[in-house]
Write a protein that holds these residues in place. Structure first.
Motif, mmCIF file in Angstrom:
data_model
loop_
_atom_site.group_PDB
_atom_site.id
_atom_site.type_symbol
_atom_site.label_atom_id
_atom_site.label_comp_id
_atom_site.label_asym_id
_atom_site.label_seq_id
_atom_site.Cartn_x
_atom_site.Cartn_y
_atom_site.Cartn_z
ATOM 1 N N MET A 1 -42.154 -42.453 -20.447
ATOM 2 C CA MET A 1 -40.910 -43.097 -20.879
ATOM 3 C C MET A 1 -41.056 -44.611 -20.728
ATOM 4 O O MET A 1 -41.500 -45.107 -19.704
ATOM 5 C CB MET A 1 -39.731 -42.594 -20.041
ATOM 6 C CG MET A 1 -38.394 -43.167 -20.446
ATOM 7 S SD MET A 1 -37.066 -42.557 -19.383
ATOM 8 C CE MET A 1 -37.108 -40.812 -19.789
ATOM 9 N N SER A 2 -40.706 -45.355 -21.768
ATOM 10 C CA SER A 2 -40.819 -46.809 -21.715
ATOM 11 C C SER A 2 -39.734 -47.388 -20.826
ATOM 12 O O SER A 2 -38.659 -46.814 -20.656
ATOM 13 C CB SER A 2 -40.710 -47.400 -23.124
ATOM 14 O OG SER A 2 -39.447 -47.101 -23.689
ATOM 15 N N LEU A 3 -40.017 -48.543 -20.262
ATOM 16 C CA LEU A 3 -39.099 -49.218 -19.366
ATOM 17 C C LEU A 3 -39.007 -50.679 -19.782
ATOM 18 O O LEU A 3 -40.020 -51.327 -20.052
ATOM 19 C CB LEU A 3 -39.594 -49.112 -17.923
ATOM 20 C CG LEU A 3 -38.700 -49.712 -16.841
ATOM 21 C CD1 LEU A 3 -37.427 -48.893 -16.678
ATOM 22 C CD2 LEU A 3 -39.462 -49.783 -15.510
ATOM 23 N N ARG A 4 -37.772 -51.181 -19.848
ATOM 24 C CA ARG A 4 -37.558 -52.594 -20.156
ATOM 25 C C ARG A 4 -37.161 -53.337 -18.890
ATOM 26 O O ARG A 4 -36.561 -52.763 -17.986
ATOM 27 C CB ARG A 4 -36.485 -52.754 -21.231
ATOM 28 C CG ARG A 4 -36.916 -52.250 -22.598
ATOM 29 C CD ARG A 4 -35.922 -52.687 -23.657
ATOM 30 N NE ARG A 4 -34.660 -51.989 -23.499
ATOM 31 C CZ ARG A 4 -34.338 -50.878 -24.162
ATOM 32 N NH1 ARG A 4 -35.192 -50.338 -25.001
ATOM 33 N NH2 ARG A 4 -33.154 -50.314 -23.978
ATOM 34 N N LEU A 5 -37.461 -54.630 -18.876
ATOM 35 C CA LEU A 5 -37.137 -55.470 -17.732
ATOM 36 C C LEU A 5 -36.213 -56.591 -18.170
ATOM 37 O O LEU A 5 -36.500 -57.301 -19.137
ATOM 38 C CB LEU A 5 -38.420 -56.043 -17.122
ATOM 39 C CG LEU A 5 -38.256 -56.890 -15.847
ATOM 40 C CD1 LEU A 5 -37.588 -56.078 -14.737
ATOM 41 C CD2 LEU A 5 -39.613 -57.410 -15.389
ATOM 42 N N LEU A 237 -30.441 -49.878 -14.189
ATOM 43 C CA LEU A 237 -30.281 -50.087 -12.748
ATOM 44 C C LEU A 237 -30.252 -51.584 -12.482
ATOM 45 O O LEU A 237 -31.224 -52.296 -12.749
ATOM 46 C CB LEU A 237 -31.433 -49.450 -11.968
ATOM 47 C CG LEU A 237 -31.409 -49.697 -10.454
ATOM 48 C CD1 LEU A 237 -30.207 -49.023 -9.809
ATOM 49 C CD2 LEU A 237 -32.704 -49.210 -9.799
ATOM 50 N N LEU A 238 -29.108 -52.058 -11.964
ATOM 51 C CA LEU A 238 -29.019 -53.433 -11.489
ATOM 52 C C LEU A 238 -29.554 -53.456 -10.068
ATOM 53 O O LEU A 238 -28.938 -52.903 -9.150
ATOM 54 C CB LEU A 238 -27.570 -53.922 -11.542
ATOM 55 C CG LEU A 238 -27.289 -55.302 -10.934
ATOM 56 C CD1 LEU A 238 -28.116 -56.384 -11.621
ATOM 57 C CD2 LEU A 238 -25.808 -55.630 -11.008
ATOM 58 N N PHE A 258 -41.508 -49.759 -6.937
ATOM 59 C CA PHE A 258 -40.072 -49.504 -7.088
ATOM 60 C C PHE A 258 -39.755 -49.082 -8.525
ATOM 61 O O PHE A 258 -39.038 -48.103 -8.760
ATOM 62 C CB PHE A 258 -39.300 -50.776 -6.726
ATOM 63 C CG PHE A 258 -37.818 -50.691 -6.902
ATOM 64 C CD1 PHE A 258 -37.005 -50.200 -5.893
ATOM 65 C CD2 PHE A 258 -37.226 -51.125 -8.078
ATOM 66 C CE1 PHE A 258 -35.620 -50.135 -6.049
ATOM 67 C CE2 PHE A 258 -35.848 -51.055 -8.254
ATOM 68 C CZ PHE A 258 -35.041 -50.562 -7.231
ATOM 69 N N ALA A 259 -40.296 -49.811 -9.485
ATOM 70 C CA ALA A 259 -40.007 -49.525 -10.893
ATOM 71 C C ALA A 259 -40.538 -48.157 -11.300
ATOM 72 O O ALA A 259 -39.874 -47.409 -12.033
ATOM 73 C CB ALA A 259 -40.626 -50.613 -11.771
ATOM 74 N N GLY A 260 -41.724 -47.810 -10.823
ATOM 75 C CA GLY A 260 -42.295 -46.522 -11.185
ATOM 76 C C GLY A 260 -41.467 -45.356 -10.696
ATOM 77 O O GLY A 260 -41.262 -44.369 -11.415
ATOM 78 N N GLY A 266 -35.666 -41.504 -14.837
ATOM 79 C CA GLY A 266 -35.082 -41.573 -16.176
ATOM 80 C C GLY A 266 -34.489 -42.914 -16.547
ATOM 81 O O GLY A 266 -33.896 -43.054 -17.627
ATOM 82 N N PHE A 267 -34.645 -43.919 -15.687
ATOM 83 C CA PHE A 267 -34.119 -45.232 -16.030
ATOM 84 C C PHE A 267 -34.944 -45.867 -17.145
ATOM 85 O O PHE A 267 -36.167 -45.739 -17.186
ATOM 86 C CB PHE A 267 -34.089 -46.143 -14.803
ATOM 87 C CG PHE A 267 -32.953 -45.841 -13.875
ATOM 88 C CD1 PHE A 267 -31.686 -46.353 -14.112
ATOM 89 C CD2 PHE A 267 -33.139 -45.006 -12.778
ATOM 90 C CE1 PHE A 267 -30.631 -46.048 -13.274
ATOM 91 C CE2 PHE A 267 -32.090 -44.699 -11.928
ATOM 92 C CZ PHE A 267 -30.827 -45.220 -12.180
ATOM 93 N N THR A 268 -34.245 -46.563 -18.037
ATOM 94 C CA THR A 268 -34.900 -47.219 -19.168
ATOM 95 C C THR A 268 -34.874 -48.739 -19.058
ATOM 96 O O THR A 268 -35.536 -49.422 -19.829
ATOM 97 C CB THR A 268 -34.223 -46.810 -20.486
ATOM 98 O OG1 THR A 268 -32.833 -47.183 -20.450
ATOM 99 C CG2 THR A 268 -34.347 -45.313 -20.721
ATOM 100 N N GLU A 269 -34.095 -49.270 -18.110
ATOM 101 C CA GLU A 269 -34.002 -50.726 -17.958
ATOM 102 C C GLU A 269 -33.721 -51.065 -16.501
ATOM 103 O O GLU A 269 -32.814 -50.493 -15.890
ATOM 104 C CB GLU A 269 -32.890 -51.280 -18.851
ATOM 105 C CG GLU A 269 -32.766 -52.790 -18.837
ATOM 106 C CD GLU A 269 -31.692 -53.302 -19.798
ATOM 107 O OE1 GLU A 269 -31.307 -54.475 -19.675
ATOM 108 O OE2 GLU A 269 -31.227 -52.517 -20.662
ATOM 109 N N LEU A 270 -34.506 -51.979 -15.951
ATOM 110 C CA LEU A 270 -34.265 -52.514 -14.617
ATOM 111 C C LEU A 270 -33.891 -53.981 -14.757
ATOM 112 O O LEU A 270 -34.490 -54.710 -15.555
ATOM 113 C CB LEU A 270 -35.512 -52.383 -13.734
ATOM 114 C CG LEU A 270 -36.027 -50.974 -13.435
ATOM 115 C CD1 LEU A 270 -37.184 -51.057 -12.442
ATOM 116 C CD2 LEU A 270 -34.934 -50.076 -12.891
ATOM 117 N N VAL A 271 -32.921 -54.402 -13.976
ATOM 118 C CA VAL A 271 -32.418 -55.771 -14.043
ATOM 119 C C VAL A 271 -32.622 -56.433 -12.689
ATOM 120 O O VAL A 271 -32.172 -55.916 -11.661
ATOM 121 C CB VAL A 271 -30.924 -55.796 -14.425
ATOM 122 C CG1 VAL A 271 -30.463 -57.238 -14.641
ATOM 123 C CG2 VAL A 271 -30.664 -54.957 -15.672
#
Length: 301
Positions: A1-5, A237-238, A258-260, A266-271
């Motif tokens: 699953m891709s993840l955005r930052l 996730l903020l 942490f991001a992994g 199932g998170f797609t974006e971390l802020v």
């Protein structure tokens, strides 16, 4: 699953004394989006500079070209759906359709009584939030809206030509309780959490992961109850409010770990918060920029 930052830039700097440069740098670093808090003041920053979210985002929209922009989050504490809708339609136009509205019920902080009102009970806050979101959805999708509600009214409120993004700009609904999650399921293109606040000071990273896993399960259930597949919904996730908040930005390796773990949930974006010296969000600027440019590639490898 891709993840955005993405990043949060708190509105604590004058625009021509470093404020503008922060938003430009966020775009240069390749962040997916840059958000700001929509408050009148916030916690330890209460007695220092704090600028308005909508004017700040409008200026950022004019200064940038690709970066998505948004609030994280707006609440009913000092907003009215009619005037907020007009501001959002304008901001969406100025930005060329790059705006996401992060929206939540708010809390009992300084904003809750700044207009002279008594602090709302949890039930009233939830009731107001439900009516607020439903009316705002209409105001951003219909050319003329009349509504007589318990808390909010609109009389032939005109919002022509509407949003650039169709049918309206996306909502990222912050929620953890059952009523809020039902609102996210019905109106949200994304869902936002900060984790479980009860675990921030004394919890462990493992307990935090388990709590967030439970939130995601409840979101799935809320979506299923209205016949919606929760899988395509963005999960945001903020960071900065989980037990490992002080170490997430300590190094690229720490952030990747942490991001992994959160991507697996199932998170797609971390802020992540842009560093502010001598504050709750103090961090090494060089490490922050290295995370922005290297962490996702390291995670994928």
């Amino acid at each position: 699953m891709s993840l955005r930052l993405s990043t949060v830039i708190l509105p604590v700097r004058r625009w021509h004394e470093g404020g503008r440069d922060q938003w430009l740098r966020a775009e240069q670093l390749g962040f997916h989006a840059a958000y700001t808090y929509d408050h009148l003041s916030w916690r330890t920053f209460r007695d220092g500079p704090w600028f308005g979210a909508v004017p700040t985002l409008t200026a950022a929209a004019a200064a940038t070209e690709r970066l998505r922009l948004g609030t994280l989050v707006t609440s009913p504490n000092f907003r009215h759906p009619v005037t907020l809708a007009k501001d959002l339609i304008t901001l969406d136009d100025v930005s060329g359709g790059r705006v996401t509205l992060g929206i939540g019920a708010g809390g009992n902080g300084f904003d809750a009584t700044a207009l002279g009102q008594e602090a709302w009970s949890p039930r009233e806050r939830a009731d107001r939030f439900a009516e607020f979101v439903a009316l705002l959805d209409r105001l951003l999708t219909e050319g003329s809206v009349s509504h007589e509600g318990t808390f909010y009214s609109a009389e032939e409120a005109r919002n022509i030509p509407g949003c650039v993004q169709k049918p309206r700009l996306p909502f990222a609904v912050a929620a953890t309780g059952p009523r809020g999650l039902r609102l996210a399921a019905r109106y949200g293109q994304a869902w936002v959490t900060t984790g479980d606040p009860k675990l921030f000071e004394d919890g462990t990273p493992e307990q935090s992961l388990e709590a967030v896993r439970g939130q995601l399960a409840r979101l799935d259930k809320a979506c299923a109850e209205i016949g919606r597949d929760s899988q395509p919904m963005e999960k945001i996730l903020l960071t900065g409010f989980t037990p490992e908040a002080n170490t997430v930005l300590a190094s690229v390796d720490a952030f990747v770990d942490f991001a992994g773990r959160h991507r697996e949930l199932g998170f797609t974006e971390l802020v992540i918060h842009a560093p502010i010296p001598d504050s709750d969000f103090a961090a090494d600027e060089a490490v922050f920029e290295k995370i922005a440019t290297e962490a996702l590639a390291q995670l994928d490898s």
